[in-house]
Scaffold this active site. Structure first.
Site: not given
Lengths: 453, 450
Positions: A73, A141, A143, A195, A198, A356-357
């Site tokens: 996906e 992740d 952040d 900021r 990953h 996730l990007k």
């Protein structure tokens, strides 16, 4: 696009940075679909993404599962915040064309499912959920906003070189543990564009972990619990620290805390030391320290940073060996852990279907490319100098040519793509190929045996 | 099946009694009455365990509870039939509890807990045998390797308040086989291998038991829906269905009378009838005009259960959030989530509000306000919050005491009793139950807000 406020630091440094930043932030149309279109047309490494996502199944070997890539996906976030989930592609060119045509502001990577995501509805009718994730990288992740209660230089979306070391610490601690403790080898660290960072763990074993196992790994890494409603958030009881925590403290946390964070964040300054004193569950010691510190308000000890001086005093009192109370035994470590130890987003890691990007996306708010970070050299990484979309396009316009047919080679992006290929992709694909071959051989042997009776 | 055979009279060398693993349905004949009676007896055990867990009983208390429950309910006049009753009752309850995701989750959780405590009470010989039956191919760590790791293993032991016995036996196991030991850092891991102490072996076995039962339940459900229910419609099906409904196993959280509450009353109603967890979220929302995801879920679903319609919910959340992020961003980023909660988007599942057990076991992080205050607040913050609720200082001490001893739901119950000046015998299991009980008391006193 809201302009990024620069963080308050030394005047001199602000001026210098301002001049670096102005061209980027001043252009309101700095990040726009046209720039992005060019980026996807000339720079985005489509082929490398495809090869990565195929995990060797795009080869000619009979043991290759041809459907593998098509069951992954992807999701696209388009202009106007239109969000398209369950995108899937049957080939590298399909994916490349879709990206170039739709020009997504953000591309997310999801799981590999049991069936092609675009066809999931056909299978949902069967009742018992046959559309289910079967493989997915183990991801993390981190952040900077999760550290807002322990950094004073910036808050929210901002990031600077004073607080970035927190990310460096996170990379060092987690990367070491993922390799040494968990035995993983194929790990990719990526700048999130603004900021955070990953982490993609791509070993076959990692991809096949279920949600419970992922949660277990995330919990293994979790130390900081709580928020403004609870009290002590780091509690290191027990006669000894678990070897993982002890090693992290000795090799990474202690140094970073004492040599960087204490002074850059002014943690023991007038306005801030109460927060640390709050972590010491002994009135006698805290009032003793408070007394000392109110005395030496004016730094009369010459060149030494007052934060470091006070920290030494604090350590001396707490570690003098006279402290037997269990709450105090590890107080110093607890303070260091509170301020420095990695804080991961548990929810991202726990669920196989979490999106996730993708690396090499461009962050819409900063224009910066989500470039890989070399964990062995993460101390050198500077988030404020990561190539931006406009810079890269400027470099292309300068028309430098290289031998290869890769446009990115002539730009600042070249270094990142080369690193991605040589340090991550190649070793990964080599091991995938070996795995495909050996499992194919094993399957053949098995079927031969089962026929033999 | 082999397990049953070995349970017959202990002849020859002492037959080692083992816990059945419920691997496959037994080929036993059972009378129809026993079919139902055995299941009910076992259900009493399971329900007792479930209650014990929600009351926050400590492991040693649970151990006692489990053996008492088992002894009281699972005996049989013919000693050789005891194991049969065990097996039969388990399989009958599988039929009852396989039918929805929520039922399966509850059954899986309680049966696993039951198995865990029964396993722990067995001797290490029996434990080793059971391990073998699960075909766990894990080898004991050899001497040479052990010597090399001794320091680290000792460090881990000390970190969890234990010490390394002199003749320690360790098993080397892939880390993913023992997720709960890894999660709590109770094992040393190196290059993907976890080094598990003998006394931790329970975890290995329980994980296997759990995963097998989980798969089996899904299969049972398929068989039930595709053939058994129809085939047995005159005989077993009515019994199975009666067992399911007459007995309140898991927390059914949908309120029975669905009364709507309106937005104009919500502040008033929050003060008078919300449990502390929801009050806190509500107040933070009013204060900060924002809540993070965990808080939005916990409060949002609660409000749905309380009777807030989707339209009112959208107005409510929008009125708060737009003050912080603006109406456009609200519509783009948050409205979808609210509609999702009401089953109007995506999978279109009408999500049920969280029970106390779920809320207690959540993990609020930085910037979060969800969770159970009796667990997640520090003592001072809890005192302050209770004071604001109007809990008298005497009752407050009792509440704090309960919270300190990890009896979070009892603490909430005492709070309820203090605030409403009446007793709550059933105890608090669900925030929506707290709310509806509160509303009915207020109604009866004529102070209701409809």
């Amino acid at each position: 696009m809201p302009g990024e406020e620069e963080i308050g630091r030394d005047d001199m440094i602000i001026d210098q940075l301002q001049s670096d930043f102005t061209p980027i932030n001043a252009l309101p149309d700095e990040f726009n679909p046209n720039y992005l279109k060019l980026y996807y047309g000339k720079l985005f490494p489509h082929a490398d993404l495809f090869r990565w996502m195929s995990y060797g199944t795009d080869g000619k070997h009979t043991g290759c599962d041809q459907s593998f890539f098509g069951r992954r996906e992807f999701s696209f976030t388009l202009d106007n915040d239109i969000y398209l989930r369950f995108q899937s592609f049957n080939s590298a060119s399909d994916m490349e064309n879709a990206i170039k045509e739709k020009c997504p502001f953000k591309i997310d990577i999801g799981a590999v499912y049991s069936v092609d995501p675009a066809k999931r509805h056909a299978y949902a009718q069967a009742g018992d959920n046959v559309f289910t994730p079967v493989e997915r990288e183990l991801v993390f992740d981190i952040d900077m906003t999760d550290y807002d209660d322990v950094r004073y230089c910036c808050s929210g979306a901002d990031v600077c070189l004073d607080c970035w070391p927190l990310m460096t610490i996170a990379i060092k601690v987690l990367d070491t543990s993922l390799r040494d403790d968990f035995g993983f080898n194929h790990i990719l660290w990526v700048f999130s564009g603004r900021r955070g960072v990953h982490c993609w763990v791509c070993d076959a074993k990692a991809r096949r972990l279920n949600n419970e196992q992922r949660a277990a790994v995330a919990d293994y890494f979790r130390v900081y619990k709580g928020n403004e409603n609870s009290h002590r958030k780091v509690s290191l009881m027990g006669q000894a620290l678990h070897p993982f925590l002890a090693r992290s403290y000795t090799n990474v946390l202690k140094d970073f805390f004492e040599r960087k964070l204490l002074s850059s964040q002014q943690l023991l300054s007038e306005e801030r030391y109460e927060k640390i004193l709050d972590m010491i569950p002994d009135e006698g010691i805290t009032s003793d320290l408070r007394g000392k510190w109110q005395d030496n308000r004016r730094s009369s000890m010459g060149k030494e940073d007052i934060n470091i001086f006070r920290w030494d005093q604090l350590k001396h009192l707490l570690q003098s060996g006279k402290q037997k109370a269990p709450g105090l035994r590890r107080c110093v470590e607890e303070i260091v852990f509170s301020y420095a130890y990695p804080r991961i987003d548990m929810e991202v890691s726990k669920h196989m279907n979490h999106l996730l990007k993708a690396p090499f996306c461009v962050h819409p708010k900063t224009g910066r490319v989500c470039v890989p970070i070399d964990p062995d050299r993460c101390e050198e990484f500077d988030p404020t100098t990561v190539p931006t979309l406009s810079k890269l396009l400027g470099e292309i316009n300068m028309g430098l040519r290289t031998e290869g047919d890769n446009e990115w080679d002539a730009t600042s992006l070249g270094q990142s793509v080369r690193y991605f290929r040589s340090s991550f992709l190649q070793p990964l694909l080599k091991s995938c190929k070996e795995e495909i071959e050996s499992s194919y051989i094993a399957k053949k042997a098995q079927s031969r045996n089962s026929l033999s009776w | 099946m082999e397990i049953v055979r070995s349970q017959s009279k202990p002849s020859g060398p002492a037959a080692v009694p083992t816990i059945p693993l419920y691997r496959s349905a037994p080929e036993l004949e059972v009378r129809l009455e026993d079919f139902e009676l055995f299941a009910i007896d076992r259900l009493r055990v399971l329900k007792g365990i479930s209650d014990g867990l929600s009351r926050g009983k400590k492991p040693d208390e649970m151990e006692k509870l489990v053996s008492e429950l088992w002894r009281a309910n699972m005996k049989h006049s013919i000693s050789s039939e005891v194991t049969n009753k065990d097996i039969i009752s388990h399989f009958v309850l599988r039929l009852v509890y396989c039918r929805t995701e929520e039922l399966r989750k509850w059954f899986l959780s309680i049966e696993t807990t039951l198995f865990r405590y029964r396993f722990q009470r067995e001797t290490s010989d029996v434990q080793r045998e059971l391990m073998a039956e699960f075909e766990l191919p894990y080898k004991a760590v050899g001497n040479v390797e052990y010597e090399g790791l001794k320091d680290k293993l000792s460090q881990v032991a000390r970190s969890i308040g234990q010490s390394l016995p002199s003749n320690a036996v360790f098993y080397k196991v892939p880390f993913e086989e023992v997720p709960d030991l890894v999660a709590t850092r109770k094992v040393y891991i190196q290059k993907g291998h976890a080094y598990v102490a003998m006394n931790q072996v329970v975890s290995l076995v329980v994980t296997q038991f759990r995963s097998h039962l989980s798969k089996a339940l899904v299969l049972t459900n398929r068989k039930w829906t595709s053939m058994i229910r129809e085939k047995e419609s005159d005989r077993l099906t009515p019994i199975v269905e009666a067992l399911a409904t007459s007995y309140l196993g898991p927390d059914y959280s949908q309120p029975k009378e669905f009364t709507e509450i309106s937005l104009k009353d919500i502040d008033q109603v929050a003060k008078s009838s919300f449990p502390l967890c929801m009050r806190h979220l509500f107040e933070k929302l009013r204060e900060d005009h924002h809540l993070k995801h965990g808080g939005r879920m916990q409060l949002g679903l609660f409000l749905k259960g309380v009777g807030l319609t989707l339209d009112d919910a959208l107005v409510f959340w929008k009125s708060e959030f737009s003050r912080k992020v603006g109406t456009e961003r609200f519509d783009k980023e948050y409205a979808y989530g609210i509609r999702h909660n009401y089953g109007k988007e995506g999978k279109r599942v009408d999500y049920t509000p969280y029970s106390c057990q779920k809320i207690i076991s959540s993990t609020p992080g930085v910037g979060d306000h969800h969770g159970c205050p009796y667990r997640h607040f520090s003592e001072e913050n809890l005192r302050a919050a209770l004071g604001k609720m109007g809990v008298s200082s005497r009752a407050l001490e009792d509440v704090i005491d309960k919270a300190r001893n990890r009896h979070y739901q009892l603490a909430c119950t005492l709070t309820f009793e203090a605030v409403h000046n009446s007793s709550c015998d059933a105890g608090v299991n669900h925030p929506n139950q707290y709310f509806s009980d509160s509303q009915s008391i207020l109604k009866s006193k004529g102070n209701s807000v409809a």
